[in-house]
Design a protein around this motif. Structure first.
Motif, PDB file in Angstrom:
ATOM      1  N   ILE A 197     -10.695  -6.992  16.800  1.00 53.48           N
ATOM      2  CA  ILE A 197      -9.912  -5.830  17.225  1.00 53.48           C
ATOM      3  C   ILE A 197      -9.085  -5.327  16.038  1.00 53.48           C
ATOM      4  CG2 ILE A 197      -8.051  -5.025  18.749  1.00 53.48           C
ATOM      5  CD1 ILE A 197      -9.013  -7.101  20.810  1.00 53.48           C
ATOM      6  N   VAL A 198      -9.221  -4.033  15.758  1.00 50.31           N
ATOM      7  CA  VAL A 198      -8.453  -3.402  14.687  1.00 50.31           C
ATOM      8  C   VAL A 198      -7.606  -2.289  15.309  1.00 50.31           C
ATOM      9  CG1 VAL A 198      -8.604  -1.960  12.608  1.00 50.31           C
ATOM     10  CG2 VAL A 198     -10.123  -3.941  12.873  1.00 50.31           C
ATOM     11  N   VAL A 199      -6.333  -2.231  14.915  1.00 52.99           N
ATOM     12  CA  VAL A 199      -5.417  -1.262  15.508  1.00 52.99           C
ATOM     13  C   VAL A 199      -4.783  -0.399  14.421  1.00 52.99           C
ATOM     14  CG1 VAL A 199      -3.271  -1.011  16.833  1.00 52.99           C
ATOM     15  CG2 VAL A 199      -4.930  -2.788  17.458  1.00 52.99           C
ATOM     16  N   VAL A 200      -4.803   0.914  14.643  1.00 53.67           N
ATOM     17  CA  VAL A 200      -4.064   1.837  13.779  1.00 53.67           C
ATOM     18  C   VAL A 200      -3.096   2.590  14.669  1.00 53.67           C
ATOM     19  CG1 VAL A 200      -4.202   3.826  12.219  1.00 53.67           C
ATOM     20  CG2 VAL A 200      -6.048   2.125  12.226  1.00 53.67           C
ATOM     21  N   ASN A 201      -1.781   2.467  14.369  1.00 56.92           N
ATOM     22  CA  ASN A 201      -0.783   3.117  15.201  1.00 56.92           C
ATOM     23  C   ASN A 201       0.492   3.274  14.385  1.00 56.92           C
ATOM     24  OD1 ASN A 201       1.074   3.798  17.381  1.00 56.92           O
ATOM     25  ND2 ASN A 201      -0.476   2.974  18.766  1.00 56.92           N
ATOM     26  N   LYS A 202       1.176   4.431  14.571  1.00 53.18           N
ATOM     27  CA  LYS A 202       2.379   4.597  13.750  1.00 53.18           C
ATOM     28  C   LYS A 202       3.573   3.863  14.342  1.00 53.18           C
ATOM     29  CE  LYS A 202       3.273   9.261  15.469  1.00 53.18           C
ATOM     30  NZ  LYS A 202       3.238  10.675  15.098  1.00 53.18           N
ATOM     31  N   VAL A 223      -2.970  -1.578  11.013  1.00 51.97           N
ATOM     32  CA  VAL A 223      -2.324  -0.721  10.029  1.00 51.97           C
ATOM     33  C   VAL A 223      -1.255   0.076  10.759  1.00 51.97           C
ATOM     34  CG1 VAL A 223      -2.602   1.142   8.350  1.00 51.97           C
ATOM     35  CG2 VAL A 223      -4.468  -0.501   8.700  1.00 51.97           C
ATOM     36  N   VAL A 224       0.004  -0.103  10.326  1.00 53.46           N
ATOM     37  CA  VAL A 224       1.083   0.699  10.878  1.00 53.46           C
ATOM     38  C   VAL A 224       1.135   1.980  10.061  1.00 53.46           C
ATOM     39  CG1 VAL A 224       3.550   0.826  11.409  1.00 53.46           C
ATOM     40  CG2 VAL A 224       2.350  -1.384  11.515  1.00 53.46           C
ATOM     41  N   THR A 268      -3.507  -9.998  10.656  1.00 56.24           N
ATOM     42  CA  THR A 268      -2.778  -9.361   9.550  1.00 56.24           C
ATOM     43  C   THR A 268      -2.373  -7.940   9.938  1.00 56.24           C
ATOM     44  OG1 THR A 268      -4.289 -10.554   8.130  1.00 56.24           O
ATOM     45  CG2 THR A 268      -2.940  -8.858   7.081  1.00 56.24           C
ATOM     46  N   ILE A 269      -1.109  -7.633   9.789  1.00 59.66           N
ATOM     47  CA  ILE A 269      -0.639  -6.267  10.043  1.00 59.66           C
ATOM     48  C   ILE A 269      -0.044  -5.726   8.740  1.00 59.66           C
ATOM     49  CG2 ILE A 269       0.851  -4.798  11.481  1.00 59.66           C
ATOM     50  CD1 ILE A 269      -1.075  -6.424  13.206  1.00 59.66           C
ATOM     51  N   VAL A 270      -0.546  -4.581   8.294  1.00 59.18           N
ATOM     52  CA  VAL A 270       0.000  -4.001   7.053  1.00 59.18           C
ATOM     53  C   VAL A 270       0.649  -2.651   7.344  1.00 59.18           C
ATOM     54  CG1 VAL A 270      -1.730  -5.139   5.599  1.00 59.18           C
ATOM     55  CG2 VAL A 270      -2.172  -2.826   6.433  1.00 59.18           C
ATOM     56  N   ASN A 271       1.670  -2.280   6.531  1.00 57.93           N
ATOM     57  CA  ASN A 271       2.262  -0.948   6.622  1.00 57.93           C
ATOM     58  C   ASN A 271       1.497  -0.019   5.699  1.00 57.93           C
ATOM     59  OD1 ASN A 271       4.622  -0.794   8.422  1.00 57.93           O
ATOM     60  ND2 ASN A 271       5.320  -2.535   7.177  1.00 57.93           N
TER      61      ASN A 271
END
Lengths: 320, 128
Positions: free
Chosen positions: A281-286, A300-301, B106-109
């Motif tokens: 699961i990959v998440v992109v969210n601001k 990715v934030v 892993t969480i990146v900005n």
């Protein structure tokens, strides 16, 4: 070994993937015998045999297509009464659930809907269901009759196990009572050229964060770059930014692809219920606090409208 | 339900209309959009696509509390006691356990390199 009836779903393109998953699951219970409604073409029969069908019951009666569900239920009941199967496996979908329920009542048999796995212990069939929006796994046993089990697409992976299948044409008698619901028209879904959502190995899904119908385009572009199917959250389909059949979640489709890339989806429990079995699961969210980050393998934030177009460029660069 | 009751059935309706004694529905399956008609009496099940729920007004909620409640016995319905409850059950739940929790990775900005890092991750797992 007893027979296991598998209700096959076919389209112009051949046997649907959920049917191949059923055949794979059926092999653990006995000898898979597929029931095909309509044209059992050589292509269909060889595909079924490749996944382990040792027999194909071909039901050619035109009533199967002209009326809703009940003629199919009667056909399956007649085949089951003659072949005495240990279980009857059906894909969980509008039609499969309809047919399975009628079959179970007519055979006075136990039914387990929406199962993810099925097993045989002695002569008792058990199945596991994912319940309470995915938070618990419930195991149930069928106490009488051939076990009627509807299985969720994508819960198991289809694995080939070539067998040779003999075709048996079945003449069924359809009662007048089964001809109550007439299908006036049937329009096949227009192919978008993308993989089908429930069958796809990769899914790119968009949520509220896309902002508009035009904004949803970035989800489609990303999906096309990766060769993935397109999914959406309920917000997106309720706003008509994307068609309803793309909705992933408790009231939409359940998917379990190898890769689920969610962009602009915060991750309400109802959405998670439809996708949390995905392998990666990959998440992109601001919003760094979006609950979906808690189950992400990679996150990715950031603004999806910046990250996804850049990702499309990166993918193009790497694919050369 | 319709099995035995003699009523027609149309299920998973996303759209519904009634014309005289005929009910017409649209239902969407994975592979097709179907239009189906049944004549009344019919049992029709609908999806959340058919329309918004109409919520009752306060007065109607209060009024509902005063409605008579009729209790019926199995004998009233002509149902054999062996067909219902535990003795009639055709399946039983033998175990319920929590789904194993997923853990965050892993969480990146995104500092401008987010997409490149994401592409590295996807390539590392063979998705590109």
């Amino acid at each position: 070994m007893s027979e296991v009836l598998v209700l096959a779903e076919t389209t112009a393109a051949g046997v649907r993937k959920p049917t191949l998953e059923l055949l794979t699951a059926a092999r653990a219970l006995g000898e898979p015998a597929a029931v095909v409604f309509g044209d059992a073409s050589d292509q269909v029969v060889s595909q079924l045999a490749e996944y382990g069908a040792t027999k194909v019951y071909a039901v050619g009666a035109p009533e199967m297509q002209e009326f809703l569900s009940l003629p199919k239920a009667e056909a399956v009941v007649q085949i089951a009464q003659a072949s005495n199967p240990v279980a009857i496996l059906v894909t969980s979908g509008p039609e499969g659930k309809d047919v399975a329920a009628r079959v179970a009542v007519r055979l006075n048999a136990g039914i387990i809907p929406d199962a993810t796995t099925v097993s045989l212990d002695g002569d008792t069939v058990s199945a596991v269901q994912t319940v309470f929006a995915g938070r618990f796994q419930a195991t149930s046993q069928v106490l009488r009759g051939p076990a009627v089990v509807t299985m969720r697409p994508n819960a198991t992976s289809a694995e080939a196990a070539p067998a040779s299948a003999g075709v048996e044409s079945v003449d069924v008698s359809v009662s007048d009572g089964a001809k109550g619901a007439k299908v006036d028209s049937r329009e096949p879904k227009v192919s978008t050229g993308r993989p089908e959502l429930t069958d796809a190995a990769m899914v790119v899904a968009g949520g509220r964060g896309v902002g508009s119908e035009e904004g949803f385009g970035v989800i489609e572009k990303t999906a096309d770059a990766l060769g993935a199917a397109v999914g959406a959250s309920r917000t997106v389909t309720d706003q008509h930014w994307a068609p309803h059949e793309l909705q992933v979640g408790q009231t939409g489709k359940t998917v379990a692809p190898s890769l689920y890339l969610a962009a602009g989806i915060s991750g309400a429990i109802q959405h998670r219920a439809g996708m949390q079995s995905s392998k990666t699961i990959v998440v992109v969210n601001k919003d760094a606090k979006a609950p979906l980050f808690q189950i992400a393998d990679f996150g990715v934030v950031g603004d999806l409208h910046a990250v996804l177009p850049a990702l499309v460029d990166e993918v193009a660069k790497r694919k050369g | 339900m319709p099995t035995g009751s003699g009523a027609n059935q149309a299920t998973f309706a996303g759209e519904l209309s009634v014309d005289g004694s005929t009910v017409s529905i649209r239902r969407d399956t994975d592979v097709a959009s179907e239009r189906v008609s049944v004549s009344l009496p019919a049992v029709v099940s609908v999806t959340d696509q058919t329309g918004e729920a109409r919520y009752p007004a306060f007065k109607a909620i209060m009024g509902a509390k005063k409605k008579p409640i009729q209790t019926m016995s199995l004998a009233d319905l002509g149902v054999d006691a062996a067909q219902v409850g535990w003795s009639g059950a055709s399946s039983k739940v033998v175990d319920v356990s929590p789904t194993p929790a997923r853990t965050a990775g892993t969480i990146v900005n995104d500092d401008g390199t987010g997409a490149a890092q994401l592409a590295d991750f996807l390539a590392g797992r063979g998705f590109i």
